[in-house]
Design a protein around this motif. Structure first.
Motif, PDB file in Angstrom:
ATOM      1  N   VAL A  67       0.690  -1.015  -0.195  1.00  0.00           N
ATOM      2  CA  VAL A  67      -0.027  -0.021   0.303  1.00  0.00           C
ATOM      3  C   VAL A  67       0.983   0.972  -0.117  1.00  0.00           C
ATOM      4  CG1 VAL A  67      -1.660   1.164   1.491  1.00  0.00           C
ATOM      5  CG2 VAL A  67      -2.149  -1.436   0.551  1.00  0.00           C
ATOM      6  N   VAL A  68       1.812   1.089   1.316  1.00  0.00           N
ATOM      7  CA  VAL A  68       2.349   2.533   1.078  1.00  0.00           C
ATOM      8  C   VAL A  68       3.677   2.549   0.025  1.00  0.00           C
ATOM      9  CG1 VAL A  68       2.817   3.102   3.327  1.00  0.00           C
ATOM     10  CG2 VAL A  68       3.976   1.788   2.820  1.00  0.00           C
ATOM     11  N   ARG A  69       3.795   1.124  -0.758  1.00  0.00           N
ATOM     12  CA  ARG A  69       4.708   1.409  -2.319  1.00  0.00           C
ATOM     13  C   ARG A  69       4.267   2.308  -2.911  1.00  0.00           C
ATOM     14  NH1 ARG A  69       8.843  -1.746  -2.707  1.00  0.00           N
ATOM     15  NH2 ARG A  69       8.351  -3.327  -1.800  1.00  0.00           N
ATOM     16  N   ASN A  70       2.528   1.366  -3.788  1.00  0.00           N
ATOM     17  CA  ASN A  70       1.918   2.777  -4.561  1.00  0.00           C
ATOM     18  C   ASN A  70       1.697   3.843  -3.926  1.00  0.00           C
ATOM     19  OD1 ASN A  70       2.325   0.418  -5.754  1.00  0.00           O
ATOM     20  ND2 ASN A  70      -0.828  -0.315  -5.105  1.00  0.00           N
ATOM     21  N   MET A  71       1.682   4.573  -2.639  1.00  0.00           N
ATOM     22  CA  MET A  71       1.107   5.443  -2.154  1.00  0.00           C
ATOM     23  C   MET A  71       2.542   6.270  -2.620  1.00  0.00           C
ATOM     24  SD  MET A  71       0.828   7.478   1.601  1.00  0.00           S
ATOM     25  CE  MET A  71      -0.782   5.789   1.818  1.00  0.00           C
ATOM     26  N   ALA A  72       3.696   6.068  -2.748  1.00  0.00           N
ATOM     27  CA  ALA A  72       5.569   6.240  -2.508  1.00  0.00           C
ATOM     28  C   ALA A  72       5.148   7.210  -4.215  1.00  0.00           C
ATOM     29  CB  ALA A  72       6.420   6.086  -2.182  1.00  0.00           C
ATOM     30  N   GLU A  73       4.573   6.153  -4.919  1.00  0.00           N
ATOM     31  CA  GLU A  73       5.233   5.876  -6.611  1.00  0.00           C
ATOM     32  C   GLU A  73       4.142   7.181  -6.867  1.00  0.00           C
ATOM     33  OE1 GLU A  73       4.719   3.039 -10.137  1.00  0.00           O
ATOM     34  OE2 GLU A  73       4.350   2.280  -8.292  1.00  0.00           O
ATOM     35  N   ASP A  74       2.718   7.738  -5.958  1.00  0.00           N
ATOM     36  CA  ASP A  74       2.297   8.022  -7.522  1.00  0.00           C
ATOM     37  C   ASP A  74       2.927   8.979  -6.739  1.00  0.00           C
ATOM     38  OD1 ASP A  74       0.323   5.956  -8.331  1.00  0.00           O
ATOM     39  OD2 ASP A  74      -0.684   6.083  -6.207  1.00  0.00           O
ATOM     40  N   MET A  75       2.640   9.439  -4.868  1.00  0.00           N
ATOM     41  CA  MET A  75       3.133  10.555  -4.180  1.00  0.00           C
ATOM     42  C   MET A  75       4.597  11.366  -5.667  1.00  0.00           C
ATOM     43  SD  MET A  75       2.998  10.412  -0.146  1.00  0.00           S
ATOM     44  CE  MET A  75       4.294  11.879   0.244  1.00  0.00           C
ATOM     45  N   GLY A  76       5.459  10.055  -6.156  1.00  0.00           N
ATOM     46  CA  GLY A  76       6.642  10.778  -7.004  1.00  0.00           C
ATOM     47  C   GLY A  76       7.612  10.929  -6.162  1.00  0.00           C
ATOM     48  N   VAL A  77       8.002   9.762  -5.077  1.00  0.00           N
ATOM     49  CA  VAL A  77       8.667  10.196  -3.733  1.00  0.00           C
ATOM     50  C   VAL A  77       9.314   8.621  -3.651  1.00  0.00           C
ATOM     51  CG1 VAL A  77       7.847  11.985  -2.829  1.00  0.00           C
ATOM     52  CG2 VAL A  77       7.387  10.199  -1.655  1.00  0.00           C
ATOM     53  N   GLU A  78      10.736   8.558  -2.911  1.00  0.00           N
ATOM     54  CA  GLU A  78      11.512   7.360  -3.292  1.00  0.00           C
ATOM     55  C   GLU A  78      10.386   7.142  -1.417  1.00  0.00           C
ATOM     56  OE1 GLU A  78      12.987   5.403  -4.656  1.00  0.00           O
ATOM     57  OE2 GLU A  78      12.757   7.116  -6.468  1.00  0.00           O
ATOM     58  N   LEU A  79      11.010   5.937  -1.644  1.00  0.00           N
ATOM     59  CA  LEU A  79       9.994   4.840  -0.265  1.00  0.00           C
ATOM     60  C   LEU A  79      11.595   4.716   0.597  1.00  0.00           C
ATOM     61  CD1 LEU A  79       7.994   3.523   1.541  1.00  0.00           C
ATOM     62  CD2 LEU A  79       7.514   1.689   0.158  1.00  0.00           C
ATOM     63  N   GLU A  80      11.372   5.011   1.997  1.00  0.00           N
ATOM     64  CA  GLU A  80      12.022   4.419   2.624  1.00  0.00           C
ATOM     65  C   GLU A  80      11.406   3.692   4.249  1.00  0.00           C
ATOM     66  OE1 GLU A  80      14.923   5.733   6.243  1.00  0.00           O
ATOM     67  OE2 GLU A  80      15.615   6.973   4.419  1.00  0.00           O
ATOM     68  N   LEU A  81      11.799   2.004   4.018  1.00  0.00           N
ATOM     69  CA  LEU A  81      11.077   1.220   5.048  1.00  0.00           C
ATOM     70  C   LEU A  81      11.990   0.606   6.326  1.00  0.00           C
ATOM     71  CD1 LEU A  81       9.733  -1.361   3.050  1.00  0.00           C
ATOM     72  CD2 LEU A  81       8.245   0.115   3.701  1.00  0.00           C
ATOM     73  N   GLN A  82      11.678   1.204   7.402  1.00  0.00           N
ATOM     74  CA  GLN A  82      11.921   1.727   8.572  1.00  0.00           C
ATOM     75  C   GLN A  82      12.053   0.406   8.947  1.00  0.00           C
ATOM     76  OE1 GLN A  82      12.224   5.185  10.470  1.00  0.00           O
ATOM     77  NE2 GLN A  82      13.367   6.201   9.130  1.00  0.00           N
ATOM     78  N   ASP A  83      12.358  -0.691   9.830  1.00  0.00           N
ATOM     79  CA  ASP A  83      11.681  -1.858  10.143  1.00  0.00           C
ATOM     80  C   ASP A  83      12.114  -2.094  11.064  1.00  0.00           C
ATOM     81  OD1 ASP A  83      11.174  -4.579   9.894  1.00  0.00           O
ATOM     82  OD2 ASP A  83      12.343  -5.369   9.106  1.00  0.00           O
ATOM     83  N   TYR A  84      11.195  -1.982  12.344  1.00  0.00           N
ATOM     84  CA  TYR A  84      10.967  -2.123  13.682  1.00  0.00           C
ATOM     85  C   TYR A  84      10.083  -3.153  14.696  1.00  0.00           C
ATOM     86  CZ  TYR A  84      12.334   2.643  13.032  1.00  0.00           C
ATOM     87  OH  TYR A  84      13.460   4.267  12.483  1.00  0.00           O
ATOM     88  N   SER A  85      10.211  -3.684  15.792  1.00  0.00           N
ATOM     89  CA  SER A  85       9.451  -4.642  16.279  1.00  0.00           C
ATOM     90  C   SER A  85       8.288  -4.021  16.636  1.00  0.00           C
ATOM     91  CB  SER A  85      10.044  -4.824  17.608  1.00  0.00           C
ATOM     92  OG  SER A  85      10.345  -3.338  18.981  1.00  0.00           O
ATOM     93  N   TRP A  86       7.203  -4.440  17.451  1.00  0.00           N
ATOM     94  CA  TRP A  86       6.036  -3.406  17.444  1.00  0.00           C
ATOM     95  C   TRP A  86       6.209  -2.553  18.359  1.00  0.00           C
ATOM     96  CZ3 TRP A  86       1.470  -3.424  15.452  1.00  0.00           C
ATOM     97  CH2 TRP A  86      -0.185  -2.891  15.650  1.00  0.00           C
ATOM     98  N   GLN A  87       6.623  -3.167  19.346  1.00  0.00           N
ATOM     99  CA  GLN A  87       7.023  -1.561  20.563  1.00  0.00           C
ATOM    100  C   GLN A  87       7.759  -0.467  20.464  1.00  0.00           C
ATOM    101  OE1 GLN A  87       4.901  -2.461  22.791  1.00  0.00           O
ATOM    102  NE2 GLN A  87       5.839  -3.880  25.025  1.00  0.00           N
TER     103      GLN A  87
END
Length: 266
Positions: A67-87
């Motif tokens: 969902v956010v990959r498509n969102m970033a593409e439609d915004m015209g920006v790169e996507l940076e995923l930051q991986d965290y635990s739930w907490q």
């Protein structure tokens, strides 16, 4: 009317403009930062499929990620995923490391005191599961004396179990449903609490599991951003409605959440 009197009467309007003018500037800053840096920074969880996980090809994917990959593409920006635990998701957002949280997070009243939540992206059902040899058929069967149940730490799953099964012993696990499933499989707890979509991903690895009948609670799931990010929130709400009406969101939900079609590809 004297100049002094006119000034006094004008003060409330002036205060309104100052307060809300400042708020408008602040609320636009996150969106402006995203567009200026050309990157959308998104905090995702490490708890596993089908929301966010690393697939067999070593790629981060899942419903929230796509969902956010498509969102970033439609915004015209790169996507940076930051991986965290739930907490770690909320602290990462509030500290400014991330622009938004893309996870299966329920917009509870307590969380809403800290965060701004989007419209629900989809809804899920909280269910119970156990090893078949336990002999349970319905979640209400867990009310028998001495039963223990497991759930992800600080989750709404645990909260739902506390309400529906207050007399039972609850054990909460870091690591989400994956850790809870391991506890159920090894016999450390009699049953686990998760949601209907997530537990489907574990049934192949744990063929001894049985999903118990009945729903403890139905919950909305949303993305979240900081209280000062009103422009970004409005954009995300608009994006959810836009992709819902275009059919794009429905296709993602069918692929990732309503079926297990994604397993063959990942």
């Amino acid at each position: 009317m004297s100049t002094f009197t006119r000034l006094l009467r004008a003060l409330p309007a002036m205060a309104f403009l100052v307060v809300f003018g400042t708020a408008a500037t602040a609320s636009a800053s996150t969106m402006e930062d995203i567009m200026e840096r050309g990157t959308l920074r998104v905090a995702v969880q490490t708890q596993g499929p089908p929301i966010s996980f690393v697939d067999a090809h070593g790629e981060r994917t899942g419903l929230a990620v796509e969902v956010v990959r498509n969102m970033a593409e439609d915004m015209g920006v790169e996507l940076e995923l930051q991986d965290y635990s739930w907490q770690g998701l909320i602290p990462a957002l509030l500290s400014g490391k991330a622009d938004l949280i893309a996870a299966d997070m329920t917009p509870t009243p307590k969380r809403a005191t800290q965060l701004l939540f989007t419209e629900p992206i989809f809804f899920t059902e909280i269910i119970a599961f156990a090893n078949e040899d336990k002999g349970y058929s319905h979640w209400e069967d867990l009310k028998e004396e001495g039963a223990t149940i497991g759930a992800p730490e600080a989750s709404t799953y645990a909260a739902a179990a506390d309400i529906k099964l207050p007399e039972l012993t609850m054990k909460e696990y870091q690591g989400g449903t994956a850790a809870t499933a391991q506890a159920v499989s090894s016999g450390r707890v009699d049953a686990g609490i998760s949601d209907s979509g997530t537990i489907k991903a574990f049934l192949e690895d744990y063929p001894e599991f049985e999903v118990l009948e009945g729903t403890l609670r139905k919950e909305p799931l949303s993305f979240a951003t900081r209280p000062d990010s009103v422009h970004l929130l409005m954009f995300m709400d608009n994006y959810i409605r836009f992709t819902e009406h275009s059919g794009q969101l429905g296709e993602l939900l069918d692929y990732w959440w309503n079926t297990q079609d994604w397993e063959e590809d990942h």
